[in-house]
Design an enzyme around this catalytic site. Structure first.
Site, PDB file in Angstrom:
ATOM      1  CG  HIS A  87       5.652   4.848   0.727  1.00 28.36           C
ATOM      2  ND1 HIS A  87       4.999   3.993   1.561  1.00 28.36           N
ATOM      3  CD2 HIS A  87       6.669   5.193   1.503  1.00 28.36           C
ATOM      4  CE1 HIS A  87       5.745   3.919   2.688  1.00 28.36           C
ATOM      5  NE2 HIS A  87       6.594   4.705   2.785  1.00 28.36           N
ATOM      6  CG  ASP A 139       3.474   2.135  -0.811  1.00 27.73           C
ATOM      7  OD1 ASP A 139       4.452   1.406  -1.103  1.00 27.73           O
ATOM      8  OD2 ASP A 139       3.124   2.717   0.073  1.00 27.73           O
TER       9      ASP A 139
HETATM   10  C1  XUL Z   1       9.733   3.357   8.326  1.00 29.85           C
HETATM   11  C2  XUL Z   1       8.294   3.894   8.246  1.00 29.85           C
HETATM   12  C3  XUL Z   1       7.634   4.283   6.955  1.00 29.85           C
HETATM   13  C4  XUL Z   1       7.136   5.585   6.855  1.00 29.85           C
HETATM   14  C5  XUL Z   1       6.280   6.150   5.711  1.00 29.85           C
HETATM   15  O1  XUL Z   1      10.092   2.771   9.142  1.00 29.85           O
HETATM   16  O2  XUL Z   1       7.811   4.160   9.114  1.00 29.85           O
HETATM   17  O3  XUL Z   1       6.832   3.334   6.555  1.00 29.85           O
HETATM   18  O4  XUL Z   1       5.795   5.704   7.948  1.00 29.85           O
HETATM   19  O5  XUL Z   1       7.555   6.201   4.639  1.00 29.85           O
END
Ligand code: XUL
Ligand code: CO
Length: 437
Positions: A99, A102
């Protein structure tokens, strides 16, 4: 800067090895059904669980021993990137996912956030060049900051919609710059708590508007990667709009977005939706929408997203059957959206977690390939529907009969004979195959 000095590249030692820092089943270059193991999976490291997660829960603070956490700001972000690439190289993981939040600090304004991202992306790009490690997918964290308290694209506040759009635009730019093969939308807080304060129709329409803008922007910048939606039924909101694969497919079709998105299926999200992992994978596959996989597992006794490293061989086997029947998972991959338990706080636990997940899937792949080659299950299913291969069943499939013709047929054939579904026998076939690979 190296962080894992006492650990060498993880080697394949075979199933009799007792070395916790060795693969027992995952042999990257070994051929399974004519394809290298590593290419069946395209394993990816999840940046959030691996580098930024500290093991905090609502009752206690972070516990993980992470030497880079002594730093802060951009220095911390750079150290995390170095640790991530060292870890991936030593584990032989060729992809990662992140993300925006992150990889770089939030900053005090949107402008500062973008500048931080640019600084760190240059650093990550250099590490990618050095190591040959690739970006499986990028995404946006539009759910942690308090501004997203009511959602992002589905917020009641149009300023938040605009902020989220700016964030996704930037994250898509970065994904393109880093050669990412996919871009993921997980609807972080796209959902609601109570209908007493919610205009669900407007929120749904706005979510679709947002996704259409992403499609338009993707075309504008020439990003040829795959767009993915990751279904999840609840958590953080009580009612997440992207409940499960079937709901997302219905949503995409309603808004005519079905040609632009595939699905990223996560094991623990399937559990929360009351489905099996393989159900969600198969719903996606038969709708030509299986795009990528978030590998993890939940806990049978807990109703939340525990995101554990996968160790369940049955689930991995059924998952890999779906992947094989899908003709592979590329350009998607298998991202370990998995985190260590709070008590597993030592640095080497990171290796142990990934090794357990990779070995589980390697064993699952071997079992899946054996199951397909064994043929008993597939043959059973085929024969179970044999009545559609000729006679009245064939006419139904050909579309040459309606209720009148079927009624005439049923009048002459009303003494129905059914056959056993043989579930218990099929379950022993699976056991037989798993035990023998
Ligand atoms: C949340 C989840 C996230 C997504 C990416 O449950 O799985 O980490 O994979 O935003
Ligand atoms: Co996920």
């Amino acid at each position: 800067m190296a962080y894992f000095n006492s650990i060498n590249k993880i080697a394949f030692e075979g199933r009799h090895s007792k070395n916790p820092l060795a693969f027992k089943y995952y042999d990257a270059e070994a051929l399974v059904l004519g394809k290298k193991m590593k290419d069946h999976f395209r394993f990816a490291l999840s940046y959030w669980h691996t580098l930024t997660g500290g093991g905090a829960d609502m009752f206690g603070q972070a516990t993980f021993e992470r030497p880079w956490d002594e730093l802060d700001g951009l220095a911390l972000a750079k150290a995390r990137a170095s640790a991530a690439f060292e870890l991936m190289e030593k584990l032989g993981i060729e992809y990662f996912c992140f993300h925006d939040l992150d990889i770089a600090p939030e900053g005090n304004s949107l402008k500062e956030k973008f500048e931080n991202l640019d600084a760190i992306v240059a650093h990550i790009e250099a590490l990618m060049k050095q190591t040959g490690i690739k970006l499986l997918w990028g995404t946006t964290n539009a759910f942690s900051h308090p501004r997203f308290v009511h959602g992002a694209a589905t917020s009641c506040n149009a300023d938040v919609f605009a902020f989220a759009a700016a964030q996704v635009k930037k994250a898509m730019d970065i994904t393109l710059k880093l050669g990412g093969e996919n871009y993921v939308f997980w609807g972080g807080r796209e959902g609601y708590e109570s209908l007493l304060n919610t205009d669900m129709a407007l929120e749904n329409d706005n979510y679709a508007r947002f996704l259409q803008m992403a499609v338009d922007y993707k075309e504008k910048i020439g990003f040829t990667g795959q767009l993915l939606i990751e279904p999840k039924p609840k958590e953080p909101t009580k009612h997440q709009y992207d409940f499960d694969a079937a709901t997302v497919l219905g949503f995409l079709r309603k808004y005519n977005l079905q040609d632009h998105f595939k699905l990223n299926i996560e094991a623990n999200h399937a559990t929360l939706a009351g489905h099996t992992f393989e159900h969600e994978l198969q719903v996606s596959r038969i709708n030509n929408a299986l795009g990528s996989i978030d590998a993890n597992q939940g806990d049978d006794h807990l109703g939340w997203d525990t995101d554990q490293f996968p160790t369940n061989i049955y689930n991995a086997t059924y998952c890999m059957v779906e992947v094989l029947k899908n003709g592979g998972i590329a350009p998607g991959g298998l991202n370990f959206d998995s985190k260590l338990r709070r008590g597993s706080f030592e640095l080497e636990d990171l290796f142990i977690g990934y090794i357990s997940g990779m070995d589980t899937f390697a064993k699952g792949l071997l079992a899946a390939a054996a199951l397909v080659e064994d043929g008993r299950v597939d043959t059973f299913i085929k024969n179970r529907y044999a009545s559609y291969q000729s006679g009245i069943g064939k006419s139904i499939l050909d579309g040459t009969v309606g209720f009148d013709e079927l009624t005439a047929y049923a009048m002459d054939n009303d003494q129905i004979v059914n056959k056993s579904a043989k579930q218990e026998w099929l379950e022993t076939v699976v056991n037989d195959v798993i035990y023998n690979v």
